[in-house]
Design a protein around this motif. Sequence first.
Motif, PDB file in Angstrom:
ATOM      1  N   UNK A  10     -31.859 -18.071 -24.604  1.00 12.27           N
ATOM      2  CA  UNK A  10     -31.615 -18.156 -23.165  1.00 12.27           C
ATOM      3  C   UNK A  10     -30.197 -17.859 -22.735  1.00 12.27           C
ATOM      4  N   UNK A  11     -29.291 -17.607 -23.675  1.00 10.40           N
ATOM      5  CA  UNK A  11     -27.904 -17.309 -23.332  1.00 10.40           C
ATOM      6  C   UNK A  11     -27.611 -15.827 -23.499  1.00 10.40           C
ATOM      7  N   UNK A  19     -14.631 -12.167 -12.838  1.00  6.44           N
ATOM      8  CA  UNK A  19     -13.996 -13.391 -13.341  1.00  6.44           C
ATOM      9  C   UNK A  19     -12.802 -13.074 -14.243  1.00  6.44           C
ATOM     10  N   UNK A  20     -12.708 -11.815 -14.693  1.00  9.32           N
ATOM     11  CA  UNK A  20     -11.674 -11.361 -15.626  1.00  9.32           C
ATOM     12  C   UNK A  20     -11.695 -12.186 -16.923  1.00  9.32           C
ATOM     13  N   UNK A  21     -12.922 -12.447 -17.404  1.00  6.38           N
ATOM     14  CA  UNK A  21     -13.074 -13.199 -18.655  1.00  6.38           C
ATOM     15  C   UNK A  21     -14.485 -12.995 -19.190  1.00  6.38           C
ATOM     16  N   UNK A  22     -14.677 -13.413 -20.437  1.00  9.02           N
ATOM     17  CA  UNK A  22     -16.014 -13.439 -20.992  1.00  9.02           C
ATOM     18  C   UNK A  22     -16.740 -14.651 -20.424  1.00  9.02           C
ATOM     19  N   UNK A  23     -18.051 -14.505 -20.296  1.00  9.37           N
ATOM     20  CA  UNK A  23     -18.870 -15.602 -19.790  1.00  9.37           C
ATOM     21  C   UNK A  23     -20.138 -15.709 -20.625  1.00  9.37           C
ATOM     22  N   UNK A  31     -21.080 -19.991 -17.689  1.00  4.64           N
ATOM     23  CA  UNK A  31     -19.971 -20.722 -18.294  1.00  4.64           C
ATOM     24  C   UNK A  31     -18.825 -19.740 -18.475  1.00  4.64           C
ATOM     25  N   UNK A  32     -17.699 -20.008 -17.810  1.00  3.50           N
ATOM     26  CA  UNK A  32     -16.507 -19.177 -18.001  1.00  3.50           C
ATOM     27  C   UNK A  32     -15.833 -19.599 -19.300  1.00  3.50           C
ATOM     28  N   UNK A  33     -15.464 -18.624 -20.110  1.00  4.36           N
ATOM     29  CA  UNK A  33     -14.853 -18.898 -21.402  1.00  4.36           C
ATOM     30  C   UNK A  33     -13.380 -18.533 -21.392  1.00  4.36           C
ATOM     31  N   UNK A  34     -12.575 -19.323 -22.088  1.00  3.57           N
ATOM     32  CA  UNK A  34     -11.177 -18.932 -22.236  1.00  3.57           C
ATOM     33  C   UNK A  34     -11.103 -17.802 -23.271  1.00  3.57           C
ATOM     34  N   UNK A  81     -25.823 -26.011 -27.810  1.00  5.06           N
ATOM     35  CA  UNK A  81     -26.909 -25.036 -27.940  1.00  5.06           C
ATOM     36  C   UNK A  81     -26.537 -23.640 -27.448  1.00  5.06           C
ATOM     37  N   UNK A  82     -25.229 -23.369 -27.312  1.00  8.81           N
ATOM     38  CA  UNK A  82     -24.782 -22.010 -26.998  1.00  8.81           C
ATOM     39  C   UNK A  82     -25.036 -21.104 -28.196  1.00  8.81           C
TER      40      UNK A  82
END
Length: 90
Positions: A10-11, A19-23, A31-34, A81-82
């Motif tokens: 599901x991900x 967002x200028x980021x991976x999500x 989910x915004x990721x650093x 569960x990511x």
Amino acid sequence: MDGIPHLGHGFRFQWEPVQNCHVLLYPEGMIKLNQSAGEILARCDGLRDVAAIVTDLETAFAASGLRADVEAFIAMAVDKRWLRLESVAA
């Protein structure tokens, strides 16, 4: 930590220009990721084991001693569960 991490059911992992980021996208949201999380998840392709991911990150960033941080992130992502961690066949 041994195993081959890959995205949980599901991900979807992607770069989000707005967002200028991976999500991580999932049916209920995003989910915004650093940067560090994005670099680790980008390598969780279901082909590489944790050791190979650590080696690739250490090479890419001319760093050493990343194993504990990578393992801690992967453990947290599995708990949420990511990611799923498949056993490495002997």
